[in-house]
Scaffold this motif. Structure first.
Motif, mmCIF file in Angstrom:
data_model
loop_
_atom_site.group_PDB
_atom_site.id
_atom_site.type_symbol
_atom_site.label_atom_id
_atom_site.label_comp_id
_atom_site.label_asym_id
_atom_site.label_seq_id
_atom_site.Cartn_x
_atom_site.Cartn_y
_atom_site.Cartn_z
ATOM 1 N N TYR A 13 49.576 -50.897 46.709
ATOM 2 C CA TYR A 13 48.512 -51.813 47.141
ATOM 3 C C TYR A 13 48.326 -52.302 46.779
ATOM 4 N N ARG A 14 47.651 -53.724 47.547
ATOM 5 C CA ARG A 14 47.535 -54.802 46.055
ATOM 6 C C ARG A 14 46.009 -55.211 46.192
ATOM 7 N N LEU A 15 45.248 -54.740 47.752
ATOM 8 C CA LEU A 15 43.904 -54.383 47.050
ATOM 9 C C LEU A 15 43.983 -52.711 47.403
ATOM 10 N N ARG A 43 48.985 -53.095 52.791
ATOM 11 C CA ARG A 43 48.649 -53.264 51.024
ATOM 12 C C ARG A 43 47.786 -53.071 50.960
ATOM 13 N N VAL A 44 46.172 -53.023 51.397
ATOM 14 C CA VAL A 44 45.120 -52.499 51.675
ATOM 15 C C VAL A 44 44.496 -51.189 52.178
ATOM 16 N N TYR A 72 50.832 -61.486 52.460
ATOM 17 C CA TYR A 72 50.777 -60.521 50.705
ATOM 18 C C TYR A 72 50.041 -59.216 50.477
ATOM 19 N N PHE A 73 48.807 -59.338 51.877
ATOM 20 C CA PHE A 73 48.271 -58.094 51.435
ATOM 21 C C PHE A 73 48.352 -56.831 52.470
ATOM 22 N N ARG A 94 41.559 -64.512 45.310
ATOM 23 C CA ARG A 94 41.869 -63.264 45.947
ATOM 24 C C ARG A 94 42.189 -62.013 44.721
ATOM 25 N N SER A 114 47.079 -51.784 41.084
ATOM 26 C CA SER A 114 46.842 -52.597 41.722
ATOM 27 C C SER A 114 45.718 -54.051 41.405
#
Length: 692
Positions: free
Chosen positions: A486-488, A249-250, A245-246, A213, A511
């Motif tokens: 944003y994490r992705l 945040r995508v 986690y996501f 990830r 990110s």
């Protein structure tokens, strides 16, 4: 193997699953009705009770009954999943041995568990399901979300084709998804929405989907290789296994709104109905600058790219590393030439001297953005002015307090005191107002100053390249706050974005992971730094190539490859008809087009041309013979059936059953883009003479 016996066993299991699905569906439908009735009754009761109090009703709709409505949405989602599973409950089966015990698991688009010893169906995104996609039997392993590796023996791997709750076919598959099954899936007609591929995910695709990830992934995949589908399935996989986690945040960035609409059904079909933010790349940059600048629309920008070499060359330069160096010099110039003024006095009292101003700006606050540094200095000055002002005010009050005055003169002296205090306060306000030079121009104004100096011409119409550079200045000088974390970040059609675009996206989103998909051979804009090089700025990056095409037939692929300068080898498992080629005068196009359309059996035909000018000409030719749906801007909709007439830049990412390419003379790779939109049939019409 007794095939008949196995079929009977599998049919019995399927019937059993369908029975449980029907029971669970009835239960969910009843739950939905009860929850719906409860919500409606509560609303009626509340509105009746507070019919004369609008504030109470508004407050209710903002805050009350939220829990029931969330439960209703969850039940609604489960009903959709079960209705889908009733048609195709699962598509795979694995039999594994672990610690000497053998167990079987069925794999479907969604998981289904009613509390028995084993789930009836496991979700394709579950870690164990990766055993099915690894393409072989024997000693294998899979990773669980914690990172622990589980070793098992895969003894059996079965592929099913189930339609409307009936087994159409089943077979052992110990190497990869069988060609017969894949061919059947790929031979389906095109759709107005990109389809999920969970039943046909290949080994190399699954590796990308289930990659760590924290990796930043860059995919260079040929046309029709499923790179966009893989990107969307990776999002679904990450949300399933790392939801906390996501979720929310995508970020997905698409080339245009038509493409964004085309891919919109994939995540919902995989059970993901929210938590993902989608924008066109232009809109995302534009909105992040404040959304108050005028710039060329996507289609007008692409028309200029295709037809105005000077515009194209400038746009490419604005996206280059060289431009970054020039902008960085300008930002340094702005920093080094900030007007901090000189010594500042308030009624002969030194507030701050020039040396202190410089020390604060270039040393004490050096780690902060230029804009923040200026604001911190202004605050420091204002605080000192206020402190001195308050001292003067106290002195005035003390002076009048120490005076011995008659009672009948008290009002007079009080007025004098107030006037003196007023003068002090006014003088302090005047000094603060005089510090108006301690501010920065807006990012746009700074960019305009840079542009007009560097290019020696007025900045008139902004294009996407200008927006990127304005945002780059904004980030470096103002360091604006992000709207969200944003994490992705997923970027599609990555080959059409510049080095500066990737710089801005990285700096602004910050990110921890990115997923960028593109095809070097589908570049309409050939940047000096292609996207596989530009994306080297991302840490922890892993590159993948995808050279198998699942859209077009081998005949179409082989024909289209002739128009690439860089020879590549592309695999396609489907054979079909050869591409039909016509070379004709401009005046003969109408006749050939009409015959071609009439001869094609497809219900979905794409006529692809270079630009809007050619769209208008072709439309005028055949509009009296056929109903033509033109796609000339981002508000047009691509649907299942019909004859579509569009430009090369709006066709990117889309697919049609049949494609007619009108070659009016352009770079060869444009032909490659156009031809590879076709799934089954392609016709290439080359115009010999100059187009009027």
């Amino acid at each position: 193997m007794d095939v008949k016996l196995d079929y009977e066993i599998e049919k019995k299991y399927l019937d059993n699953v369908l029975g449980y699905l029907n029971d669970k569906l009835s239960e969910y439908v009843e739950n939905r009705k009860n929850i719906s009735d409860s919500i409606v009754d509560y609303r009626k009761k509340f509105i009746e009770e507070y019919r004369d109090d609008d504030d109470k009703i508004i407050d209710y709709f903002d805050h009350e009954n939220y829990k029931n409505e969330q439960i209703f949405m969850l039940v609604e989602k489960k009903i959709k999943e079960i209705l889908y599973l009733k048609k195709t409950p699962y598509f795979g089966k694995i039999v594994i041995s672990e610690d000497g015990e053998e167990e079987k698991f069925y794999i479907g688009s969604y998981g289904f568990d009613i509390g028995l010893e084993l789930p009836l169906i496991i979700d394709w995104r579950a870690p164990m399901a990766s055993l099915f996609y690894q393409g072989r039997i024997g000693e294998l392993s899979y990773k669980i979300p914690s990172g622990e590796e589980i070793c098992v023996s895969l003894n059996e791997r079965i592929q099913f084709l189930i339609r409307d709750g009936k087994i159409i076919s089943m077979f052992d598959s110990d190497i990869d998804i069988k060609d017969e099954f894949l061919k059947e899936m790929l031979s389906l007609k095109s759709s107005n929405k990109l389809k999920n591929i969970v039943q046909t995910i290949q080994v190399n695709q699954d590796k990308i989907i289930r990659e760590d990830r924290n990796k930043s992934i860059v995919i260079n995949g040929v046309a029709g290789s499923g790179k966009t589908s893989v990107a969307l399935h990776r999002i679904a996989y990450l949300l399933y296994n790392f939801r906390d986690y996501f979720e929310d945040r995508v970020l997905i960035l698409c080339p245009n709104k038509i493409f964004m609409e085309y891919i919109s059904a994939v995540l919902p079909s995989l059970g993901e109905y929210g938590g993902v933010h989608s924008y066109t790349s232009e809109d995302f940059i534009y909105l992040s600058t404040g959304g108050n600048l005028n710039f060329n629309s996507y289609d007008s920008h692409m028309e200029k790219i295709l037809n105005d070499k000077e515009y194209l060359d400038e746009f490419k330069f604005k996206g280059s590393y060289e431009m970054k160096c020039e902008i960085d010099k300008f930002i340094s110039y702005v920093e080094e030439n900030i007007n901090l003024g000189g010594d500042i006095y308030f009624r002969d009292e030194l507030i701050i001297n020039y040396e202190e101003l410089n020390r604060l700006f270039y040393e004490s606050f050096k780690s902060r953005s230029i804009d923040v540094r200026i604001n911190l200095i202004k605050k420091r000055i204002f605080d000192k002015i206020n402190k001195v002002r308050n001292t003067f005010v106290r002195q005035i009050k003390d002076k009048y307090k120490s005076m011995n005055t008659d009672s009948d003169m008290e009002n007079y002296y009080d007025m004098l005191m107030r006037n003196e205090i007023y003068d002090v306060v006014r003088d302090s306000s005047d000094i603060k107002s005089s510090l108006h030079y301690l501010k920065l121009e807006s990012p746009y104004e700074l960019y305009r100053e840079f542009y007009e100096s560097y290019f020696s011409k007025d900045l008139v119409n902004l294009d996407f390249g200008d927006l990127i550079l304005i945002k780059y200045i904004d980030i470096n000088i103002y360091r604006p706050k992000k709207d969200r974390e944003y994490r992705l970040v997923v970027i599609d059609e990555g080959q059409d974005f510049s080095y500066m675009f990737y710089q801005v996206i990285k700096m602004y989103t910050e990110s921890p992971s990115y997923l960028i998909v593109g095809d070097l051979n589908q570049s309409i804009i050939k940047f000096e730094d292609n996207f596989t090089h530009s994306t080297r700025i991302f840490e922890n990056k892993k590159d993948f190539e995808m050279l198998d095409s699942y859209r077009s037939t081998k005949n179409i692929i082989d024909y289209s490859l002739k128009y690439l300068n860089d020879r590549i080898s592309v695999n396609s498992i489907r054979d079909g008809e050869d591409v039909t080629y016509f070379e004709c005068e401009y005046d003969d196009i109408k006749k050939i087009l009409i015959e071609a359309i009439n001869n094609l059996k497809s219900k979905n035909i794409g006529i692809i041309v270079l630009d809007k000018r050619m769209i208008n000409k072709v439309h005028d030719m055949i509009k009296s013979n056929f109903y033509i749906k033109t796609i000339t801007d981002e508000d047009h909709v691509y649907s299942d059936n019909g004859i579509f007439l569009t430009t090369v830049y709006f066709s990117k990412g889309l697919e049609f059953d049949s494609v007619i390419v009108i070659d009016s003379g352009f770079e060869d790779n444009i032909l490659y883009i156009m031809l590879t939109r076709a799934m089954h049939d392609a016709i290439h019409i080359k115009i010999k003479n100059v187009i009027p």
